[in-house]
Design a protein around this motif. Structure first.
Motif, PDB file in Angstrom:
ATOM      1  N   VAL A 151      -6.388   3.528  12.221  1.00  0.00           N
ATOM      2  CA  VAL A 151      -7.779   3.581  11.769  1.00  0.00           C
ATOM      3  C   VAL A 151      -8.227   2.138  11.547  1.00  0.00           C
ATOM      4  CG1 VAL A 151      -9.281   4.267   9.851  1.00  0.00           C
ATOM      5  CG2 VAL A 151      -7.568   5.872  10.732  1.00  0.00           C
ATOM      6  N   MET A 161       0.101  -1.534   7.717  1.00  0.00           N
ATOM      7  CA  MET A 161       0.252  -0.083   7.555  1.00  0.00           C
ATOM      8  C   MET A 161       1.197   0.452   8.616  1.00  0.00           C
ATOM      9  SD  MET A 161      -2.605   2.635   6.482  1.00  0.00           S
ATOM     10  CE  MET A 161      -2.065   4.012   5.453  1.00  0.00           C
ATOM     11  N   CYS A 175      -0.677   3.476  11.234  1.00  0.00           N
ATOM     12  CA  CYS A 175      -2.059   3.965  11.176  1.00  0.00           C
ATOM     13  C   CYS A 175      -2.941   2.999  11.955  1.00  0.00           C
ATOM     14  CB  CYS A 175      -2.533   4.060   9.727  1.00  0.00           C
ATOM     15  SG  CYS A 175      -4.293   4.445   9.583  1.00  0.00           S
ATOM     16  N   PRO A 218     -10.054   6.077   5.083  1.00  0.00           N
ATOM     17  CA  PRO A 218      -9.303   7.173   5.719  1.00  0.00           C
ATOM     18  C   PRO A 218      -8.064   6.634   6.443  1.00  0.00           C
ATOM     19  CG  PRO A 218     -11.590   7.050   6.535  1.00  0.00           C
ATOM     20  CD  PRO A 218     -11.344   5.820   5.737  1.00  0.00           C
ATOM     21  N   HIS A 219      -7.055   7.479   6.565  1.00  0.00           N
ATOM     22  CA  HIS A 219      -5.836   7.123   7.298  1.00  0.00           C
ATOM     23  C   HIS A 219      -5.327   8.309   8.089  1.00  0.00           C
ATOM     24  CE1 HIS A 219      -5.648   3.419   5.021  1.00  0.00           C
ATOM     25  NE2 HIS A 219      -5.762   4.117   3.902  1.00  0.00           N
ATOM     26  N   HIS A 263      -5.461  -0.658  10.776  1.00  0.00           N
ATOM     27  CA  HIS A 263      -4.678  -0.808   9.543  1.00  0.00           C
ATOM     28  C   HIS A 263      -3.249  -1.257   9.814  1.00  0.00           C
ATOM     29  CE1 HIS A 263      -7.538   2.182   7.292  1.00  0.00           C
ATOM     30  NE2 HIS A 263      -8.045   0.976   7.386  1.00  0.00           N
TER      31      HIS A 263
HETATM   32 CU   LIG Z   1      -4.984   3.631   7.794  1.00  0.00          CU
END
Ligand SMILES: [Cu+2]
Length: 313
Positions: free
Chosen positions: A289, A304, A287, A217-218, A299
């Motif tokens: 997550v 990311m 991101c 997930p992001h 991330h």
């Molecule tokens: Cu992410």
């Protein structure tokens, strides 16, 4: 973790953080889809202790979600509950976090890798959602609600709020697609994950397609920089510890950044369309997550993070 952006992300995602100060600088204009999309609509309001307007039951389909509230900020997101799990299971799995940052009820974990996110949250269907950062702002997203039991929640691991919703029937086969001004693709790379921004972004009303083409997930945290910024500089700021003094030379001070938008978490192989209203300028998207396959590093630290410019309209 005391790194600047991570701290900011935590503030951004906590209900009563200094984001209220930032929010005053954010654009107060409501973000919405210009044309009638002919989609079923959910109108959800952030209340003091949860959400209003969430139906107990609704039919599967592609939905226009309209979200608002009087709080300084609000986030709505949808999480499909694996069979046998309830909203309370979600709430007890992720919180609350005590003052010293330890998860209540979590057994003493291995250093650094204490799981904040239950494993199933990485596997379950999460279509995305919407967020506002100005009281009364009305924001919209288009998401697919597949059949199943959901927690409608605030995407917040520190002060989680959630209510149940059941989606019945089957997904219609013919789903209308909103026209997007630009696309943010979420990709898997050798180092971890990355964003790719495609399309020309101009100030004002925008429809952004966000496609998660990766296997975790992001979410998308939008940070507005006071000056032009490179991806390398953004990464330097991300690694910068404010308690260590002044930022690296040539970089803007962390206080000059604002946080105008957030696209809530969506699971692998999903697409959502977010209506945003951005001022012209230089932006960083990141991101945070955590990657459970890499010791829960966010991330962003795996790459990311992406920079782009929003041109004058
Ligand atoms: Cu992410």
């Amino acid at each position: 973790m005391s790194r600047f952006f991570a701290v900011v992300a935590a503030l951004l995602l906590s209900a009563a953080g200094p984001i209220a100060t930032f929010a005053q600088e954010a654009t107060p204009t409501s973000a919405s889809f210009a044309d009638a999309l002919d989609l079923p609509e959910l109108e959800i309001t952030q209340t003091e202790d949860g959400f209003a307007g969430v139906p107990e039951e609704t039919e599967a389909g592609r939905y226009l979600v309209t979200f608002t509230g009087q709080a300084p900020q609000g986030i709505v997101n949808f999480v499909q509950l694996p069979e046998g799990l309830t909203v309370d299971d979600l709430l007890s799995a992720i919180g609350p976090v005590s003052a010293d940052g330890e998860l209540a009820g979590t057994p003493p974990a291995e250093e650094e890798a204490a799981p904040v996110v239950p494993e199933w949250l990485y596997e379950t269907y999460v279509p995305g959602g919407a967020a506002f950062f100005v009281p009364g702002q009305r924001v919209q997203t288009v998401v697919d609600l597949r059949p199943g039991d959901y927690a409608v929640w605030n995407d917040d691991f520190e002060a989680p709020q959630a209510v149940p919703m059941t989606v019945t029937g089957e997904m219609p086969s013919d789903l209308p697609e909103p026209e997007a001004d630009a696309t943010i693709r979420e990709l898997k790379t050798e180092e971890g994950y990355a964003f790719e921004v495609d399309g020309e972004l101009a100030a004002g009303q925008l429809t952004l397609e966000i496609a998660n083409e990766a296997d975790q997930p992001h979410h998308v945290v939008f940070v507005k920089s006071p000056t032009e910024i490179t991806e390398e500089q953004a990464m330097q700021l991300l690694m910068f510890d404010p308690s260590a003094g002044t930022p690296p030379p040539g970089l803007p001070s962390p206080e000059e950044f604002t946080f105008p938008a957030y696209v809530p978490t969506q699971s692998a192989d999903t697409t959502q369309w977010n209506a945003l209203n951005l001022e012209p300028g230089y932006y960083v998207v990141a991101c945070f997550v955590e990657d459970p396959t890499k010791g829960n590093v966010p991330h962003a630290f795996e790459g990311m993070i992406e920079v782009f410019e929003v041109a004058e309209a």
